[in-house]
Design a protein around this motif. Structure first.
Motif, PDB file in Angstrom:
ATOM      1  N   THR A  16      32.802  37.847  51.370  1.00 49.90           N
ATOM      2  CA  THR A  16      33.098  39.118  50.689  1.00 49.90           C
ATOM      3  C   THR A  16      32.281  40.269  51.277  1.00 49.90           C
ATOM      4  O   THR A  16      31.471  40.897  50.582  1.00 49.90           O
ATOM      5  CB  THR A  16      32.786  39.029  49.182  1.00 49.90           C
ATOM      6  OG1 THR A  16      33.104  37.737  48.713  1.00 49.90           O
ATOM      7  CG2 THR A  16      33.565  40.054  48.376  1.00 49.90           C
ATOM      8  N   ALA A  32      41.029  50.704  49.348  1.00 42.93           N
ATOM      9  CA  ALA A  32      40.141  49.905  48.500  1.00 42.93           C
ATOM     10  C   ALA A  32      40.902  48.708  47.934  1.00 42.93           C
ATOM     11  O   ALA A  32      40.386  47.588  47.907  1.00 42.93           O
ATOM     12  CB  ALA A  32      39.564  50.757  47.372  1.00 42.93           C
ATOM     13  N   ASN A  33      42.148  48.936  47.507  1.00 36.31           N
ATOM     14  CA  ASN A  33      42.919  47.820  46.954  1.00 36.31           C
ATOM     15  C   ASN A  33      43.291  46.793  48.010  1.00 36.31           C
ATOM     16  O   ASN A  33      43.320  45.584  47.722  1.00 36.31           O
ATOM     17  CB  ASN A  33      44.176  48.355  46.244  1.00 36.31           C
ATOM     18  CG  ASN A  33      43.857  48.752  44.806  1.00 36.31           C
ATOM     19  OD1 ASN A  33      42.991  48.140  44.173  1.00 36.31           O
ATOM     20  ND2 ASN A  33      44.533  49.770  44.298  1.00 36.31           N
ATOM     21  N   LEU A  36      40.060  44.733  48.529  1.00 35.18           N
ATOM     22  CA  LEU A  36      39.818  43.838  47.396  1.00 35.18           C
ATOM     23  C   LEU A  36      40.829  42.695  47.383  1.00 35.18           C
ATOM     24  O   LEU A  36      40.476  41.546  47.109  1.00 35.18           O
ATOM     25  CB  LEU A  36      39.919  44.619  46.079  1.00 35.18           C
ATOM     26  CG  LEU A  36      38.727  45.511  45.735  1.00 35.18           C
ATOM     27  CD1 LEU A  36      39.063  46.390  44.537  1.00 35.18           C
ATOM     28  CD2 LEU A  36      37.487  44.669  45.438  1.00 35.18           C
ATOM     29  N   ALA A  37      42.090  42.992  47.658  1.00 36.94           N
ATOM     30  CA  ALA A  37      43.120  41.943  47.637  1.00 36.94           C
ATOM     31  C   ALA A  37      42.847  40.906  48.722  1.00 36.94           C
ATOM     32  O   ALA A  37      42.994  39.699  48.500  1.00 36.94           O
ATOM     33  CB  ALA A  37      44.500  42.567  47.822  1.00 36.94           C
ATOM     34  N   GLY A  39      39.952  40.184  50.075  1.00 37.16           N
ATOM     35  CA  GLY A  39      38.734  39.423  49.827  1.00 37.16           C
ATOM     36  C   GLY A  39      37.437  40.123  50.199  1.00 37.16           C
ATOM     37  O   GLY A  39      36.370  39.527  50.126  1.00 37.16           O
ATOM     38  N   ALA A  41      34.747  43.750  49.955  1.00 37.59           N
ATOM     39  CA  ALA A  41      34.219  44.642  48.919  1.00 37.59           C
ATOM     40  C   ALA A  41      34.078  46.049  49.490  1.00 37.59           C
ATOM     41  O   ALA A  41      33.190  46.296  50.302  1.00 37.59           O
ATOM     42  CB  ALA A  41      32.880  44.124  48.426  1.00 37.59           C
ATOM     43  N   PRO A  42      34.965  46.975  49.095  1.00 34.99           N
ATOM     44  CA  PRO A  42      34.922  48.327  49.654  1.00 34.99           C
ATOM     45  C   PRO A  42      33.952  49.238  48.915  1.00 34.99           C
ATOM     46  O   PRO A  42      33.692  49.051  47.730  1.00 34.99           O
ATOM     47  CB  PRO A  42      36.353  48.820  49.425  1.00 34.99           C
ATOM     48  CG  PRO A  42      36.786  48.115  48.163  1.00 34.99           C
ATOM     49  CD  PRO A  42      36.086  46.768  48.173  1.00 34.99           C
ATOM     50  N   LEU A 244      50.196  43.955  48.353  1.00 33.66           N
ATOM     51  CA  LEU A 244      48.842  43.642  47.873  1.00 33.66           C
ATOM     52  C   LEU A 244      48.790  42.200  47.348  1.00 33.66           C
ATOM     53  O   LEU A 244      47.825  41.472  47.619  1.00 33.66           O
ATOM     54  CB  LEU A 244      48.412  44.627  46.790  1.00 33.66           C
ATOM     55  CG  LEU A 244      48.166  46.066  47.265  1.00 33.66           C
ATOM     56  CD1 LEU A 244      47.947  46.994  46.076  1.00 33.66           C
ATOM     57  CD2 LEU A 244      46.966  46.139  48.223  1.00 33.66           C
ATOM     58  N   TYR A 248      46.531  38.966  48.828  1.00 36.88           N
ATOM     59  CA  TYR A 248      45.709  38.163  47.923  1.00 36.88           C
ATOM     60  C   TYR A 248      46.093  36.686  47.992  1.00 36.88           C
ATOM     61  O   TYR A 248      45.246  35.803  47.941  1.00 36.88           O
ATOM     62  CB  TYR A 248      45.896  38.710  46.508  1.00 36.88           C
ATOM     63  CG  TYR A 248      45.222  37.946  45.407  1.00 36.88           C
ATOM     64  CD1 TYR A 248      43.848  38.070  45.191  1.00 36.88           C
ATOM     65  CD2 TYR A 248      45.954  37.137  44.540  1.00 36.88           C
ATOM     66  CE1 TYR A 248      43.229  37.394  44.158  1.00 36.88           C
ATOM     67  CE2 TYR A 248      45.347  36.462  43.501  1.00 36.88           C
ATOM     68  CZ  TYR A 248      43.980  36.587  43.316  1.00 36.88           C
ATOM     69  OH  TYR A 248      43.370  35.916  42.294  1.00 36.88           O
TER      70      TYR A 248
END
Lengths: 263, 263, 263
Positions: A16, A32-33, A36-37, A39, A41-42, A244, A248
């Protein structure tokens, strides 16, 4: 290749990595999404008062010039200096740099700082290498194949990796080169898809030794997610959440099925 | 009417006009996605160092004062000057301009520059024309019908077209006036819907001769897309992607079914 | 408790409070959509030229330091002064304040202004209270339970309410304390979920007497909406629209089913 895409994705999910993105206002939320999707961390810390300090503690830095202004350029420069002092990889996305003289100047100055990886569309890479392009705004009017030579020249100039994205992607570090197939025609109809990809390239650069492998992994994951999301979408509105989800849900072994050829 | 909405949509898709949007931080991403879905090419170049240069090469300019600050006002002024020098149409969206003295002053200054088209809600148009309004923040508390006179007065003052959007939309250039029906009650529950519409008005202004036709086409396409997306949505969350899909899937002939009446 | 969550939600929907959000670029759009879906009216007016004037007429103010810069800090200070002069409640979200010295200083300065409510994750609350944390960027590495003491200490210092969100949320005003269950593991995979929650806390503060009740209502509504949206989602992409729909569709009586325990 030291780290194949599947292995890079396993590393991304295990670690991460914290990725600092100084990007444009349009792309902030989607980038950012995407991180995060996938894996990572923005964190979008951008101003000169803190961007350099933060660049010293992140896994990678992503710089995107989409919505420029002088204070943001100061923040970018401070962050790049912080990243370089910490031997942290950084990615440059020269969005539509040919659209105005101001933007062209900023882009060339940033290229002179020798980004670890540059990612752009064909028009951007052609113009960055000083070749003629059909580009007018921030979209790509030139085919990827037309910019492969420019990408090789740019890689030689910076000593880094250069990726061109489009219907078929191209990535080179000067010595090696790959073409990557996949994705979906709706991808350019969702704003900031390319910008988010640049941030994902940075995320992979945080968990791989070799920037060429990082770019390849990010492009491969995007190609796989686009291919998976496309058939679920009625248009660009439903494509974005499906994409997205696909980032994930992607399993490392899915990336082995994406067509890649040495170029 | 020189260019009916269906024909304007055909022109938009054929020409993919480049539209410069200097808009608020809330609306940036959604506005870009609305333009891409409909068939235009957005670019959010905003700072004074480049906004004027860029305004000289785009098809239209959209100015939105939602999240103001002095450097952004400088960027807006430079862009408007660039657009005017190139005889490029520009749209003003005076978001919640009555909410503070600073914002009211900026809005009146921009109106004095005679925008090609102004688009606002009833409260904004009433206040812009100097009439009493119930508006408090950035939302519309007044019915569209109450602002039709204000819209006509504003069109006379600027020599341009003025559009009010709400349950039933109204558009006038002083000489002509139309009411447009359609849309969906969930539209005001999705942030930046109105802001994105202003950018779409600009996109149509890039491909039509007559600004009155441009505003009519954009309002008609929005009405059609809202009508189509509404029944697919459980709430505002699922409405937004369905609405973008509907903009993308709209056929020019669909626009002939939207109710329009001379007013 | 003076106002239980169900009653607070009824008041929110009846009054549609105007909420000023000075928040980060990543969270702007999603926060506005969360407020609109729940029943409030957001406005993102931020610059010092107007933020104080506007804070005098809104129902509540929400301050989030996610993407800081000196002009934005000026806008925050002006808004807080305006809110305090009008006895308007304000919420502080100290996003990743431990990530850089600049950010840490700004956060402590804002805490000294005694926010009505502070909402953060465990790492942020621990660091804000001067205790050791595992936090590195803007995400929470510490469990909520580890920060309950820090939250109580912070509430004593500010005289306000402090909320920690995570798998199980915690809210205290020093005298009282509650733990709130619910939500869904996909929530931290959607960017700006926490930031949007802070703005929703502000919205409830506009319609309740007691800030402790406001924080409890917002956390309870988020827990309920997360629980409802989770089973509809394949991943974070489909979770976000389902979550907005769930905020919109939530009935006041649904909030009675969310588990809350005195702590």
């Amino acid at each position: 290749m030291t780290t194949p895409p599947a292995e890079a994705l396993r590393a991304l999910r295990a670690q991460t990595p914290l990725v600092q993105c100084i990007t444009n206002f349009v792309a902030m939320n989607f980038s950012a999404n995407v991180l995060l999707a996938a894996g990572a961390a923005p964190a979008m810390i951008h101003c000169a008062e803190e961007s350099g300090d933060f660049a010293g503690v992140v896994g990678a830095l992503s710089i995107n010039i989409g919505t420029l202004s002088p204070p943001w350029v100061d923040g970018m420069r401070a962050a790049i200096a912080g990243a370089q002092a910490a031997h942290t990889p950084w990615v440059l996305d020269p969005v539509g740099h040919f659209a105005t003289p101001y933007r062209a100047r900023v882009a060339q100055d940033l290229v002179d700082l020798r980004p670890t990886i540059i990612r752009g569309n064909a028009s951007e890479i052609l113009a960055l290498a000083g070749e003629a392009s059909d580009g007018r705004g921030v979209d790509a009017s030139d085919p990827v194949a037309a910019a492969e030579g420019a990408a090789r020249a740019l890689a030689a100039r910076t000593g880094g990796t250069v990726a061109i994205t489009g219907a078929v992607d191209f990535v080179t570090d000067g010595a090696r080169a790959l073409r990557i197939h996949g994705g979906h025609p709706l991808m350019p109809r969702v704003t900031a898809t390319g910008c988010a990809l640049s941030s994902l390239v940075a995320a992979f650069a945080a968990v791989t030794e070799d920037p060429f492998d990082a770019a390849t992994a990010a492009l491969t994951l995007f190609a796989a997610a686009g291919q998976r999301a496309g058939p679920c979408a009625a248009g660009p509105g439903s494509f974005a959440p499906a994409f997205l989800d696909a980032l994930y849900l992607a399993r490392p072994e899915d990336l082995d099925w994406i067509e890649r050829h040495a170029a």
